[in-house]
Design a protein around this motif. Sequence first.
Motif, PDB file in Angstrom:
ATOM      1  N   GLU A   1       0.839  -1.215   0.000  1.00 42.78           N
ATOM      2  CA  GLU A   1       0.000   0.000   0.000  1.00 42.78           C
ATOM      3  C   GLU A   1       0.873   1.264   0.000  1.00 42.78           C
ATOM      4  OE1 GLU A   1       0.002  -2.440   2.210  1.00 42.78           O
ATOM      5  OE2 GLU A   1      -0.458  -1.794   4.261  1.00 42.78           O
ATOM      6  N   TYR A   2       2.084   1.180   0.597  1.00 42.58           N
ATOM      7  CA  TYR A   2       3.021   2.306   0.516  1.00 42.58           C
ATOM      8  C   TYR A   2       3.464   2.495  -0.936  1.00 42.58           C
ATOM      9  CZ  TYR A   2       7.304   4.987   0.475  1.00 42.58           C
ATOM     10  OH  TYR A   2       8.260   5.922   0.148  1.00 42.58           O
ATOM     11  N   ARG A   3       3.831   1.388  -1.587  1.00 42.42           N
ATOM     12  CA  ARG A   3       4.314   1.503  -2.974  1.00 42.42           C
ATOM     13  C   ARG A   3       3.225   2.079  -3.874  1.00 42.42           C
ATOM     14  NH1 ARG A   3       6.526  -3.730  -1.637  1.00 42.42           N
ATOM     15  NH2 ARG A   3       4.969  -4.749  -2.956  1.00 42.42           N
TER      16      ARG A   3
ATOM     17  N   THR B   1       0.776   4.234  -2.922  1.00 38.78           N
ATOM     18  CA  THR B   1       0.633   5.674  -2.656  1.00 38.78           C
ATOM     19  C   THR B   1       1.812   6.446  -3.239  1.00 38.78           C
ATOM     20  OG1 THR B   1      -0.467   5.087  -0.579  1.00 38.78           O
ATOM     21  CG2 THR B   1       0.154   7.394  -0.851  1.00 38.78           C
ATOM     22  N   ARG B   2       3.015   5.859  -3.142  1.00 39.39           N
ATOM     23  CA  ARG B   2       4.193   6.518  -3.701  1.00 39.39           C
ATOM     24  C   ARG B   2       4.054   6.644  -5.222  1.00 39.39           C
ATOM     25  NH1 ARG B   2       9.116   6.062  -6.008  1.00 39.39           N
ATOM     26  NH2 ARG B   2      10.973   6.831  -4.924  1.00 39.39           N
ATOM     27  N   ALA B   3       3.527   5.614  -5.862  1.00 42.41           N
ATOM     28  CA  ALA B   3       3.324   5.673  -7.316  1.00 42.41           C
ATOM     29  C   ALA B   3       2.322   6.777  -7.662  1.00 42.41           C
ATOM     30  CB  ALA B   3       2.852   4.316  -7.839  1.00 42.41           C
TER      31      ALA B   3
ATOM     32  N   CYS C   1      27.253  14.454   6.660  1.00 41.40           N
ATOM     33  CA  CYS C   1      27.756  13.365   5.808  1.00 41.40           C
ATOM     34  C   CYS C   1      27.150  13.436   4.406  1.00 41.40           C
ATOM     35  CB  CYS C   1      27.410  12.005   6.422  1.00 41.40           C
ATOM     36  SG  CYS C   1      28.497  11.517   7.773  1.00 41.40           S
ATOM     37  N   TYR C   2      25.808  13.517   4.341  1.00 40.02           N
ATOM     38  CA  TYR C   2      25.141  13.552   3.030  1.00 40.02           C
ATOM     39  C   TYR C   2      25.418  14.856   2.285  1.00 40.02           C
ATOM     40  CZ  TYR C   2      22.525   9.329   4.186  1.00 40.02           C
ATOM     41  OH  TYR C   2      22.175   8.038   4.500  1.00 40.02           O
ATOM     42  N   MET C   3      25.476  15.976   3.035  1.00 41.42           N
ATOM     43  CA  MET C   3      25.640  17.281   2.372  1.00 41.42           C
ATOM     44  C   MET C   3      27.025  17.427   1.746  1.00 41.42           C
ATOM     45  SD  MET C   3      23.681  19.535   5.250  1.00 41.42           S
ATOM     46  CE  MET C   3      23.932  21.147   4.542  1.00 41.42           C
TER      47      MET C   3
ATOM     48  N   ASP D   1      21.316   9.453  14.267  1.00 42.24           N
ATOM     49  CA  ASP D   1      22.738   9.674  13.958  1.00 42.24           C
ATOM     50  C   ASP D   1      23.247   8.393  13.284  1.00 42.24           C
ATOM     51  OD1 ASP D   1      25.201  10.984  13.896  1.00 42.24           O
ATOM     52  OD2 ASP D   1      25.810  10.115  15.819  1.00 42.24           O
ATOM     53  N   THR D   2      22.714   8.147  12.110  1.00 44.93           N
ATOM     54  CA  THR D   2      22.948   6.872  11.418  1.00 44.93           C
ATOM     55  C   THR D   2      24.430   6.603  11.175  1.00 44.93           C
ATOM     56  OG1 THR D   2      20.807   7.126  10.374  1.00 44.93           O
ATOM     57  CG2 THR D   2      22.321   5.562   9.341  1.00 44.93           C
ATOM     58  N   TRP D   3      25.205   7.681  10.971  1.00 45.86           N
ATOM     59  CA  TRP D   3      26.607   7.488  10.602  1.00 45.86           C
ATOM     60  C   TRP D   3      27.579   7.860  11.725  1.00 45.86           C
ATOM     61  CZ3 TRP D   3      26.162   4.109   7.216  1.00 45.86           C
ATOM     62  CH2 TRP D   3      25.145   4.173   6.258  1.00 45.86           C
TER      63      TRP D   3
ATOM     64  N   GLY E   1      17.043  -2.901  15.519  1.00 46.85           N
ATOM     65  CA  GLY E   1      18.290  -2.165  15.707  1.00 46.85           C
ATOM     66  C   GLY E   1      18.598  -1.237  14.537  1.00 46.85           C
ATOM     67  N   HIS E   2      17.822  -1.333  13.450  1.00 45.11           N
ATOM     68  CA  HIS E   2      17.865  -0.384  12.324  1.00 45.11           C
ATOM     69  C   HIS E   2      16.585  -0.608  11.534  1.00 45.11           C
ATOM     70  CE1 HIS E   2      20.452   1.777   9.024  1.00 45.11           C
ATOM     71  NE2 HIS E   2      19.735   2.625   9.747  1.00 45.11           N
ATOM     72  N   GLY E   3      16.430   0.079  10.410  1.00 42.04           N
ATOM     73  CA  GLY E   3      15.148   0.054   9.709  1.00 42.04           C
ATOM     74  C   GLY E   3      14.778  -1.288   9.081  1.00 42.04           C
TER      75      GLY E   3
HETATM   76  O1  1CP Z   1      11.899   4.837  -2.641  1.00 45.58           O
HETATM   77  C1  1CP Z   1      11.278   5.324  -1.682  1.00 45.58           C
HETATM   78  O2  1CP Z   1      10.053   5.250  -1.550  1.00 45.58           O
HETATM   79  C2  1CP Z   1      12.076   6.059  -0.689  1.00 45.58           C
HETATM   80  C3  1CP Z   1      12.546   5.257   0.472  1.00 45.58           C
HETATM   81  C4  1CP Z   1      12.549   6.163   1.680  1.00 45.58           C
HETATM   82  C5  1CP Z   1      11.622   6.134   2.748  1.00 45.58           C
HETATM   83  C6  1CP Z   1      10.474   5.188   2.933  1.00 45.58           C
HETATM   84  C7  1CP Z   1      13.413   7.251   1.931  1.00 45.58           C
HETATM   85  C8  1CP Z   1      14.533   7.740   1.083  1.00 45.58           C
HETATM   86  N1  1CP Z   1      13.042   7.861   3.117  1.00 45.58           N
HETATM   87  C9  1CP Z   1      11.967   7.194   3.645  1.00 45.58           C
HETATM   88  C10 1CP Z   1      11.234   7.571   4.871  1.00 45.58           C
HETATM   89  C11 1CP Z   1      12.003   7.790   6.106  1.00 45.58           C
HETATM   90  N2  1CP Z   1      13.329   8.106   6.212  1.00 45.58           N
HETATM   91  C12 1CP Z   1      11.453   7.789   7.392  1.00 45.58           C
HETATM   92  C13 1CP Z   1       9.928   7.651   7.599  1.00 45.58           C
HETATM   93  C14 1CP Z   1       9.335   7.197   8.799  1.00 45.58           C
HETATM   94  C15 1CP Z   1       9.428   5.716   9.095  1.00 45.58           C
HETATM   95  O3  1CP Z   1      10.411   5.304   9.749  1.00 45.58           O
HETATM   96  O4  1CP Z   1       8.491   4.979   8.754  1.00 45.58           O
HETATM   97  C16 1CP Z   1      12.498   8.033   8.302  1.00 45.58           C
HETATM   98  C17 1CP Z   1      12.456   8.077   9.818  1.00 45.58           C
HETATM   99  C18 1CP Z   1      13.676   8.224   7.534  1.00 45.58           C
HETATM  100  C19 1CP Z   1      14.994   8.559   8.101  1.00 45.58           C
HETATM  101  C20 1CP Z   1      16.195   8.461   7.264  1.00 45.58           C
HETATM  102  N3  1CP Z   1      16.375   8.806   5.932  1.00 45.58           N
HETATM  103  C21 1CP Z   1      17.463   8.069   7.763  1.00 45.58           C
HETATM  104  C22 1CP Z   1      17.728   7.734   9.209  1.00 45.58           C
HETATM  105  C23 1CP Z   1      17.259   6.380   9.581  1.00 45.58           C
HETATM  106  C24 1CP Z   1      18.066   5.247   8.999  1.00 45.58           C
HETATM  107  O5  1CP Z   1      17.453   4.430   8.302  1.00 45.58           O
HETATM  108  O6  1CP Z   1      19.257   5.165   9.299  1.00 45.58           O
HETATM  109  C25 1CP Z   1      18.385   8.116   6.696  1.00 45.58           C
HETATM  110  C26 1CP Z   1      19.855   7.764   6.748  1.00 45.58           C
HETATM  111  C27 1CP Z   1      17.695   8.592   5.556  1.00 45.58           C
HETATM  112  C28 1CP Z   1      18.264   8.886   4.216  1.00 45.58           C
HETATM  113  C29 1CP Z   1      17.520   8.190   3.149  1.00 45.58           C
HETATM  114  N4  1CP Z   1      16.303   8.571   2.686  1.00 45.58           N
HETATM  115  C30 1CP Z   1      15.848   7.660   1.751  1.00 45.58           C
HETATM  116  C31 1CP Z   1      16.816   6.647   1.621  1.00 45.58           C
HETATM  117  C32 1CP Z   1      16.722   5.480   0.703  1.00 45.58           C
HETATM  118  C33 1CP Z   1      17.856   6.963   2.520  1.00 45.58           C
HETATM  119  C34 1CP Z   1      19.111   6.144   2.778  1.00 45.58           C
HETATM  120  C35 1CP Z   1      20.150   6.535   1.821  1.00 45.58           C
HETATM  121  C36 1CP Z   1      21.443   5.783   2.062  1.00 45.58           C
HETATM  122  O7  1CP Z   1      21.465   4.589   1.751  1.00 45.58           O
HETATM  123  O8  1CP Z   1      22.388   6.393   2.564  1.00 45.58           O
END
Ligand code: 1CP
Length: 356
Positions: free
Chosen positions: A36-38, A40-42, A154-156, A209-211, A327-329
């Motif tokens: 359902e996320y995919r 809505t994103r589409a 880091c990203y900037m 603070d992912t990095w 411990g991570h996403g």
């Molecule tokens: O293709 C898509 O639909 C995009 C994928 C996506 C999603 C679902 C991105 C791009 N951001 C998000 C949402 C998001 N990002 C949330 C939403 C709330 C939830 O948790 O449900 C949150 C909290 C983030 C936070 C985020 N963005 C972080 C920190 C958390 C972590 O995972 O370490 C980081 C590092 C990002 C950068 C980012 N944004 C998107 C991507 C694919 C990335 C990672 C890039 C990379 O690999 O370095």
Amino acid sequence: MDTPLKNDRLLRALRREPVDATPVWVMRQAGRYLPEYRATRAKAGSFMALAQNPELACEVTLQPLERFDLDAAILFSDILTIPDAMGLGLSFAQGEGPQFARPVRTRADVERLGVPDMETELRYVMDAVRVIRRELAGRVPLIGFSGSPWTLACYMVEGEGSRDFATAKAMCWNDPALAHTLLDTLARSVSAYLIAQAAAGAQALMVFDTWGGLLGPTAFREFSLRYLSQVVAALKANVHTRDVPVILFSKGANAHLVEMVDTGCAALGVDWTIDIGDARRAVHGKVALQGNLDPAVLRASPDVIRREVHRVLDSYGNNPGHVFNLGHGVTPEVDPEHVKVLVDEVHSFSRLLRAT
Ligand code: 1CP
């Protein structure tokens, strides 16, 4: 806005008060593993178009709550909204990571940056918070979030995602004064961003603070921890945020948990490379802990998932202040049914633990 919460387990656990069952939510609970996320994103056309539309951002924030008995909602947005608002030109190529058209490399680049205005340039984020709070109607609390100054830098500086962010780290070694100017601007931006989210209705705040774990101990203190402290201090000094719990998550920085307690945060996120019981003993129960199941476990069978949930809950024990999470996403290939197994098992097994 003042609707009383029907489920306040998360906020109680963050205050280290007793709860009937351990609260659970999942980092990246709204995301690509959900069909359902995919969809809505589409419909939105791109990730940024989705994030910038408050109604659609609300829709995807609520999607995981329709499926699973989660104890929190997290704002659907991204950490890179701040650098985008600073004018770096963010885009997400389909199926790929983020990219900036104008990365930050020189003193002139850094000096051009200002703190974005939260109710104009980042108004879409605050509008999303307001719409989500209205639609949640007190079901569960809403978590707002930001990237940490170091992780945003880091990203900037790199201009895109990376394994090691070597360009960003090189700035710290080659021109530490410049790195500090950038990090200070980011700390002031992150503080203003989180204060604005709380003013708009966010009930807990998390800093990713992912990095942080890419830095050695001395560099972590100088370039990451110092600015996490600056952010928490700014939040404590503001009327909108002084009573809002702050969760700090430095991935890969388990060696620094004790120092991170001194920032004054309410909770620390922990990744899966430390036993959560050891982490609890290390911080002497002074903060709540959030974590810490290895996200890869969700690729295993339901029986293995249940066993690993028991392991984390047993390790934390019958002690206050645990918020269950990964411990991570959660990763895109995970079967949503496995997330349901996780959430239900956290509630049922933690109830059992309390009864014994
Ligand atoms: O293709 C898509 O639909 C995009 C994928 C996506 C999603 C679902 C991105 C791009 N951001 C998000 C949402 C998001 N990002 C949330 C939403 C709330 C939830 O948790 O449900 C949150 C909290 C983030 C936070 C985020 N963005 C972080 C920190 C958390 C972590 O995972 O370490 C980081 C590092 C990002 C950068 C980012 N944004 C998107 C991507 C694919 C990335 C990672 C890039 C990379 O690999 O370095």
